[in-house]
Every structure is written in C-alpha cells, then in structure tokens.
Design a protein around this motif. Structure first.
Motif, PDB file in Angstrom:
ATOM      1  N   HIS A 111       0.819  -1.211   0.000  1.00 38.97           N
ATOM      2  CA  HIS A 111       0.000   0.000   0.000  1.00 38.97           C
ATOM      3  C   HIS A 111       0.859   1.269   0.000  1.00 38.97           C
ATOM      4  CE1 HIS A 111      -3.930  -1.950   0.648  1.00 38.97           C
ATOM      5  NE2 HIS A 111      -3.237  -2.842   1.327  1.00 38.97           N
ATOM      6  N   ALA A 112       2.139   1.103  -0.293  1.00 40.41           N
ATOM      7  CA  ALA A 112       3.050   2.240  -0.186  1.00 40.41           C
ATOM      8  C   ALA A 112       2.695   3.379  -1.129  1.00 40.41           C
ATOM      9  CB  ALA A 112       4.492   1.796  -0.439  1.00 40.41           C
ATOM     10  N   GLU A 113       2.028   3.084  -2.236  1.00 41.76           N
ATOM     11  CA  GLU A 113       1.658   4.160  -3.156  1.00 41.76           C
ATOM     12  C   GLU A 113       0.823   5.226  -2.457  1.00 41.76           C
ATOM     13  OE1 GLU A 113      -0.167   2.730  -6.669  1.00 41.76           O
ATOM     14  OE2 GLU A 113       1.611   1.674  -7.398  1.00 41.76           O
ATOM     15  N   ALA A 114      -0.039   4.790  -1.534  1.00 40.46           N
ATOM     16  CA  ALA A 114      -0.851   5.757  -0.799  1.00 40.46           C
ATOM     17  C   ALA A 114       0.005   6.626   0.105  1.00 40.46           C
ATOM     18  CB  ALA A 114      -1.907   5.034   0.041  1.00 40.46           C
ATOM     19  N   LEU A 115       1.136   6.075   0.563  1.00 39.51           N
ATOM     20  CA  LEU A 115       2.037   6.831   1.422  1.00 39.51           C
ATOM     21  C   LEU A 115       2.966   7.736   0.625  1.00 39.51           C
ATOM     22  CD1 LEU A 115       3.054   3.931   3.831  1.00 39.51           C
ATOM     23  CD2 LEU A 115       1.466   5.796   4.336  1.00 39.51           C
ATOM     24  N   LEU A 116       3.051   7.515  -0.667  1.00 37.62           N
ATOM     25  CA  LEU A 116       4.014   8.249  -1.479  1.00 37.62           C
ATOM     26  C   LEU A 116       3.377   9.377  -2.282  1.00 37.62           C
ATOM     27  CD1 LEU A 116       6.166   5.241  -2.746  1.00 37.62           C
ATOM     28  CD2 LEU A 116       6.692   6.836  -0.903  1.00 37.62           C
ATOM     29  N   ILE A 117       2.102   9.634  -2.053  1.00 39.68           N
ATOM     30  CA  ILE A 117       1.439  10.738  -2.751  1.00 39.68           C
ATOM     31  C   ILE A 117       1.725  12.022  -1.984  1.00 39.68           C
ATOM     32  CG2 ILE A 117      -0.752  11.642  -3.605  1.00 39.68           C
ATOM     33  CD1 ILE A 117      -1.776   8.766  -3.709  1.00 39.68           C
ATOM     34  N   SER A 118       2.803  12.654  -2.343  1.00 41.12           N
ATOM     35  CA  SER A 118       3.285  13.832  -1.624  1.00 41.12           C
ATOM     36  C   SER A 118       2.756  15.117  -2.240  1.00 41.12           C
ATOM     37  CB  SER A 118       4.814  13.846  -1.654  1.00 41.12           C
ATOM     38  OG  SER A 118       5.340  15.057  -1.156  1.00 41.12           O
ATOM     39  N   ALA A 119       2.722  16.168  -1.434  1.00 39.69           N
ATOM     40  CA  ALA A 119       2.509  17.500  -1.985  1.00 39.69           C
ATOM     41  C   ALA A 119       3.634  17.793  -2.982  1.00 39.69           C
ATOM     42  CB  ALA A 119       2.498  18.542  -0.869  1.00 39.69           C
ATOM     43  N   PRO A 120       3.354  18.561  -4.046  1.00 39.62           N
ATOM     44  CA  PRO A 120       4.385  18.807  -5.064  1.00 39.62           C
ATOM     45  C   PRO A 120       5.664  19.410  -4.489  1.00 39.62           C
ATOM     46  CG  PRO A 120       2.240  19.534  -5.840  1.00 39.62           C
ATOM     47  CD  PRO A 120       2.067  19.174  -4.397  1.00 39.62           C
ATOM     48  N   GLU A 121       5.516  20.219  -3.438  1.00 42.45           N
ATOM     49  CA  GLU A 121       6.694  20.880  -2.863  1.00 42.45           C
ATOM     50  C   GLU A 121       7.525  19.949  -1.982  1.00 42.45           C
ATOM     51  OE1 GLU A 121       3.177  23.823  -2.790  1.00 42.45           O
ATOM     52  OE2 GLU A 121       3.545  21.678  -2.502  1.00 42.45           O
ATOM     53  N   GLY A 122       6.924  18.864  -1.527  1.00 43.96           N
ATOM     54  CA  GLY A 122       7.604  17.975  -0.591  1.00 43.96           C
ATOM     55  C   GLY A 122       8.000  16.659  -1.218  1.00 43.96           C
ATOM     56  N   ARG A 123       8.252  15.670  -0.350  1.00 40.32           N
ATOM     57  CA  ARG A 123       8.682  14.365  -0.850  1.00 40.32           C
ATOM     58  C   ARG A 123       8.429  13.311   0.217  1.00 40.32           C
ATOM     59  NH1 ARG A 123      14.679  13.007  -3.384  1.00 40.32           N
ATOM     60  NH2 ARG A 123      14.057  11.215  -4.646  1.00 40.32           N
ATOM     61  N   THR A 124       8.086  12.111  -0.202  1.00 39.75           N
ATOM     62  CA  THR A 124       7.914  10.995   0.717  1.00 39.75           C
ATOM     63  C   THR A 124       8.664   9.778   0.198  1.00 39.75           C
ATOM     64  OG1 THR A 124       5.890  10.245  -0.384  1.00 39.75           O
ATOM     65  CG2 THR A 124       5.614  11.781   1.458  1.00 39.75           C
ATOM     66  N   ASP A 125       8.981   8.876   1.126  1.00 35.95           N
ATOM     67  CA  ASP A 125       9.665   7.646   0.766  1.00 35.95           C
ATOM     68  C   ASP A 125       9.203   6.560   1.727  1.00 35.95           C
ATOM     69  OD1 ASP A 125      11.317   5.864  -0.500  1.00 35.95           O
ATOM     70  OD2 ASP A 125      13.187   6.642   0.351  1.00 35.95           O
ATOM     71  N   TYR A 126       9.372   5.308   1.327  1.00 38.63           N
ATOM     72  CA  TYR A 126       9.013   4.180   2.176  1.00 38.63           C
ATOM     73  C   TYR A 126      10.110   3.134   2.101  1.00 38.63           C
ATOM     74  CZ  TYR A 126       6.706   0.107   4.110  1.00 38.63           C
ATOM     75  OH  TYR A 126       6.420  -0.976   4.892  1.00 38.63           O
ATOM     76  N   VAL A 127      10.458   2.562   3.274  1.00 38.05           N
ATOM     77  CA  VAL A 127      11.446   1.488   3.302  1.00 38.05           C
ATOM     78  C   VAL A 127      10.905   0.345   4.157  1.00 38.05           C
ATOM     79  CG1 VAL A 127      12.672   2.577   5.242  1.00 38.05           C
ATOM     80  CG2 VAL A 127      13.835   0.848   3.850  1.00 38.05           C
ATOM     81  N   GLN A 128      11.044  -0.870   3.635  1.00 37.27           N
ATOM     82  CA  GLN A 128      10.687  -2.070   4.381  1.00 37.27           C
ATOM     83  C   GLN A 128      11.847  -2.390   5.311  1.00 37.27           C
ATOM     84  OE1 GLN A 128       7.920  -4.190   3.872  1.00 37.27           O
ATOM     85  NE2 GLN A 128       8.575  -5.785   5.290  1.00 37.27           N
ATOM     86  N   ALA A 129      11.633  -2.257   6.623  1.00 37.11           N
ATOM     87  CA  ALA A 129      12.714  -2.488   7.579  1.00 37.11           C
ATOM     88  C   ALA A 129      12.123  -2.710   8.965  1.00 37.11           C
ATOM     89  CB  ALA A 129      13.687  -1.311   7.597  1.00 37.11           C
ATOM     90  N   ASP A 130      12.942  -3.216   9.858  1.00 42.72           N
ATOM     91  CA  ASP A 130      12.528  -3.545  11.219  1.00 42.72           C
ATOM     92  C   ASP A 130      13.213  -2.584  12.182  1.00 42.72           C
ATOM     93  OD1 ASP A 130      12.374  -4.886  13.846  1.00 42.72           O
ATOM     94  OD2 ASP A 130      11.616  -6.593  12.699  1.00 42.72           O
ATOM     95  N   VAL A 131      12.458  -2.049  13.147  1.00 37.98           N
ATOM     96  CA  VAL A 131      13.025  -1.096  14.105  1.00 37.98           C
ATOM     97  C   VAL A 131      14.164  -1.714  14.901  1.00 37.98           C
ATOM     98  CG1 VAL A 131      11.454  -1.636  16.026  1.00 37.98           C
ATOM     99  CG2 VAL A 131      12.394   0.679  15.797  1.00 37.98           C
TER     100      VAL A 131
END
Length: 263
Positions: A111-131
C-alpha cells in the motif's frame, strides 16, 4: 515529488497475525486476515476506541510539531495507510515537508503508493525495515532527510511490540542520538495502568497469536524520554495530550503519549 521503494516485495505470510494488520482491524480497516481478526476479537472491545484515540493523538502531535517549523519526519511502525496519514497532516501546514515511512509488514509495502502521494513541494519515501535494526533505517533515511537539520522521529504504538530482551530503550537511543538538536520524539505506548482488569485477557490473545507484547507502566514509558525535554503536558494518557484545547475530562485511552525535544 515521491521517492520509490528500494527493495523487492517480500513474501506476505497470512498464516500468522501481524500487529499492523491487527491495528488495521481495530481501526475498521479491510487490509487484514482471519488470523489478525481472531486476535482483535479476543481482546476487549475497548481496544477499538483506544486505537482511534491513539491515532487522534498522532494527528494532534504531528500537526503541533509541524507548526514548530519541523519539515522532516522519520515515521517507524507506519502501519497500513489510514487517512489522514502523517504526510498529509504535516504537508497541509508545511507543504515542503519530507517524510520517510518504515514498517516491517509486507502488506504495508503493498500500500506504499498511498504513502508516497506527496505535496508537489515535498517528498515521501518508504522502506521495508525492522526497528530492531535501527542503523539500517537511519542509513536509508539519510537518502531523503537532511540530518544536519531537525527531524521528528515518530514511534507511535510501536515499542510495546519490542520485548525487553531486544533492548527497546537502546534502539530508541540509537535513533534519537542520530538526530540533531532541535529534533523531536513523538511516542505512544500501550499500558495496563488504565485497564488492569484486562491484562490477563489481552496477554493471552497476543500470546496465542505469537505476537510479542510488553505493556509498560508510566515510569517504564518515561524512560524512552530520558535526557529529552518533554513538552507540556508531559507524558500523559493519549486522550490528555492536547495543546490548543482542553482535554476530555474522564476519557481513557490505554496509551501513554508524549512529545519531547532533543536538546
């Protein structure tokens, strides 16, 4: 702008429950399976309201931090997207904000696409990882976030899934120590302090689901903020963390929550 995910999609195991999917069920989401629903149904019904109240804390706290001028966020334990997501909250205030999301459940990556819809001025990223591998998360986050400027670290409803033997305080300290002065830690953590009568039932449900769960009391949650400057109202229950309006008088939440500045 958005940044793409950097890893191939891992295999999704639907034979075992996962905290992110149980939480999604508690919030009324659809991205969960029978094994996750079984855990959710085995715990007291108050958990559904507590999940919503914890998420409401996240929204209030993130907005407040954005209003302090923080435009960089590292959100670990992101969970399945539930609008408004963190980037939607902070980019409404600071459109140029950059957000790195992290979770260890493969369904979140789907579902990362929903998390990556950023405002044009900003930026988002997603990484699969464990804390439990904080350095891996930090190495990835540095590709998008500028660690010479303040960053908000978000650990919402996450650390109670890290048992003592995995050193949750050391993990948190590794993450916090990587951030510059003026950064913030946003953290919420479940507790039995408000609902001691449910301890046996909740622990049994998570134990049978093979999900590690370490509830902590006020003093134990407070240790996550050692050396930091807790902002008012301090470490309180999630329903009592308010800045701009009075908190509800008698509403319980099952979570402790706080926001602290890194000196």
């Amino acid at each position: 702008m958005t940044a793409g995910t950097s890893k191939p999609k891992p295999q999704l195991d639907t034979s075992k429950p996962h905290p992110a999917r149980v939480y999604d069920w508690l919030l009324g989401g659809k991205d969960n399976y029978a094994v996750d629903q079984a855990v959710g149904q085995a715990i007291p019904p108050e958990a559904k309201g507590n999940a919503r109240r914890n998420r409401a804390f996240m929204r209030r706290a993130s907005a407040w931090v954005a209003r302090q001028g923080i435009d960089q966020y590292l959100d670990i334990g992101t969970g399945i997207p539930t609008e408004p997501n963190l980037h939607q909250i902070v980019q409404e205030i600071l459109p140029e904000s950059r957000i790195v999301y992290t979770d260890n459940d493969p369904i979140v990556l789907r579902h990362a696409e929903a998390l990556l819809i950023s405002a044009p001025e900003g930026r988002t990223d997603y990484v699969q990882a464990d804390v439990r591998r904080p350095q891996e998360i930090l190495d990835h986050a540095r590709g998008l976030l500028d660690f010479s400027r303040p960053v908000a670290l978000s650990l919402i409803a996450l650390m109670h899934f890290i048992p003592d033997e995995d050193d949750p305080y050391g993990i948190t300290r590794t993450l916090v120590d990587a951030l510059p002065s003026g950064s913030y830690l946003l953290l919420s953590h479940t507790t039995f302090d408000e609902h001691p009568q449910y301890e046996e039932k909740v622990m049994k449900a998570y134990r049978e689901g093979e999900i590690p769960l370490r509830m902590r009391d006020h003093a134990e949650v407070g240790r996550f903020f050692d050396g930091l400057e807790l902002t008012p109202p301090g470490l309180v229950t999630a329903t009592h963390w308010y800045k701009d309006e009075p908190a509800p008088a008698d509403e319980l939440s099952g979570f402790y929550a706080g926001v602290a500045r890194i000196p």
